[in-house]
Motif scaffolding. Structure first.
Motif, PDB file in Angstrom:
ATOM      1  N   VAL A   8       0.757  -1.055   0.060  1.00  0.00           N
ATOM      2  CA  VAL A   8       0.050   0.181  -0.024  1.00  0.00           C
ATOM      3  C   VAL A   8       0.854   1.155   0.074  1.00  0.00           C
ATOM      4  O   VAL A   8       1.985   1.208   0.740  1.00  0.00           O
ATOM      5  N   SER A  29      -3.587   1.462  -3.419  1.00  0.00           N
ATOM      6  CA  SER A  29      -4.795   2.152  -2.410  1.00  0.00           C
ATOM      7  C   SER A  29      -4.552   1.233  -0.988  1.00  0.00           C
ATOM      8  O   SER A  29      -3.890   0.315  -0.973  1.00  0.00           O
ATOM      9  N   GLU A  30      -5.218   1.966  -0.186  1.00  0.00           N
ATOM     10  CA  GLU A  30      -5.414   1.314   1.310  1.00  0.00           C
ATOM     11  C   GLU A  30      -6.292  -0.259   1.179  1.00  0.00           C
ATOM     12  O   GLU A  30      -5.720  -0.785   2.126  1.00  0.00           O
ATOM     13  N   LYS A 137      -6.252   8.478   8.281  1.00  0.00           N
ATOM     14  CA  LYS A 137      -6.999   8.785   7.218  1.00  0.00           C
ATOM     15  C   LYS A 137      -7.442   9.972   7.023  1.00  0.00           C
ATOM     16  O   LYS A 137      -8.090  10.598   5.888  1.00  0.00           O
TER      17      LYS A 137
END
Length: 249
Positions: A8, A29-30, A137
């Protein structure tokens, strides 16, 4: 490269031989996936480079998009490298990425070190800037004022210690314009809290034909340009146009 699994945050460049329109540069992406033209989301995080290439080739061919595709995947930036760098953009001499200081590497440590490593501010740079930081986030944004930091003696403080992935932006300086009966009409840096009486000397002062009683400012107020009669003690704002009238006495 196959000895390391893709992670990631890695930035990868993917190309397909003979299909230049499919070339893609993207970050994993995550959820360990990327979006690739034609086939959409593909989970490649945790795979080796070779396995990821095989997976994309299979999806392109099995869905009938490309016959016998030859996929090449190149890791342009490792997440670990990203985590050990900071970026400075805008009006500095050498914008770009800089390595953070670590146990075994000499690098930047605080905001002032980063600006110095970037060659300092350009003449048109603002003394104010923006630091953007990702915390989990959440994306946080901090405004800073270099003049204020100098006055408070906080240039080296922990308050401005950098973290991996930080992005610093130095915008262009705020300006004002001055015309009419002044020695050197033109565009000048707007200092914080500047008054009309302080703006006049910046332009060389009023000519013999001008008058402090005949000063106006053209200012954008809610999208409309308004002409205001002002006094020497009134504040000058960003993008104001100061006009010194001619004296008839």
């Amino acid at each position: 490269m196959d000895a390391r699994s893709l992670s990631v945050g890695d930035v990868v460049k993917i190309s397909v031989y003979g299909q230049s329109d499919l070339t893609t540069v993207t970050r994993i992406s995550e959820n360990n996936s990327i979006n690739f033209p034609l086939i959409g989301e593909v989970v490649i995080g945790g795979l080796s480079v070779g396995t990821a290439e095989d997976l994309i080739e299979h999806q392109l061919s099995s869905k009938g998009f490309v016959k016998n595709p030859q996929v090449n995947l190149f890791v342009e930036q490792l997440f670990q490298t990203l985590n050990n760098t900071v970026t400075i953009l805008g009006h500095v001499e050498k914008p770009g990425n800089y390595v953070l200081q670590g146990a075994s590497v000499e690098g930047v440590r605080t905001l002032v070190h980063l600006i110095a490593a970037a060659g300092g501010l350009r003449p048109e740079a603002s003394n104010k800037g923006i630091l953007t930081r990702v915390e989990g986030k959440n994306r946080e944004r901090f405004n800073f004022d270099l003049y204020e930091m100098v006055n408070k003696g906080t240039l080296e403080s922990a308050e401005y210690k950098l973290q991996g992935g930080d992005v610093v932006y130095i915008p262009e300086m705020d300006v004002f314009y001055i015309y009419g009966q002044v020695q050197q009409p033109g565009r000048y840096r707007l200092e914080q809290g500047m008054r009309v009486m302080q703006a006049l000397p910046v332009a060389g002062g009023i000519t013999d034909h001008g008058s402090e009683k005949g000063i106006q400012i053209q200012r954008n107020v809610n999208g409309k340009i308004k002409t205001l009669d002002v006094n020497p003690t009134d504040e000058v704002l960003k993008d104001d146009v100061v006009y010194v009238k001619e004296s008839f006495f």
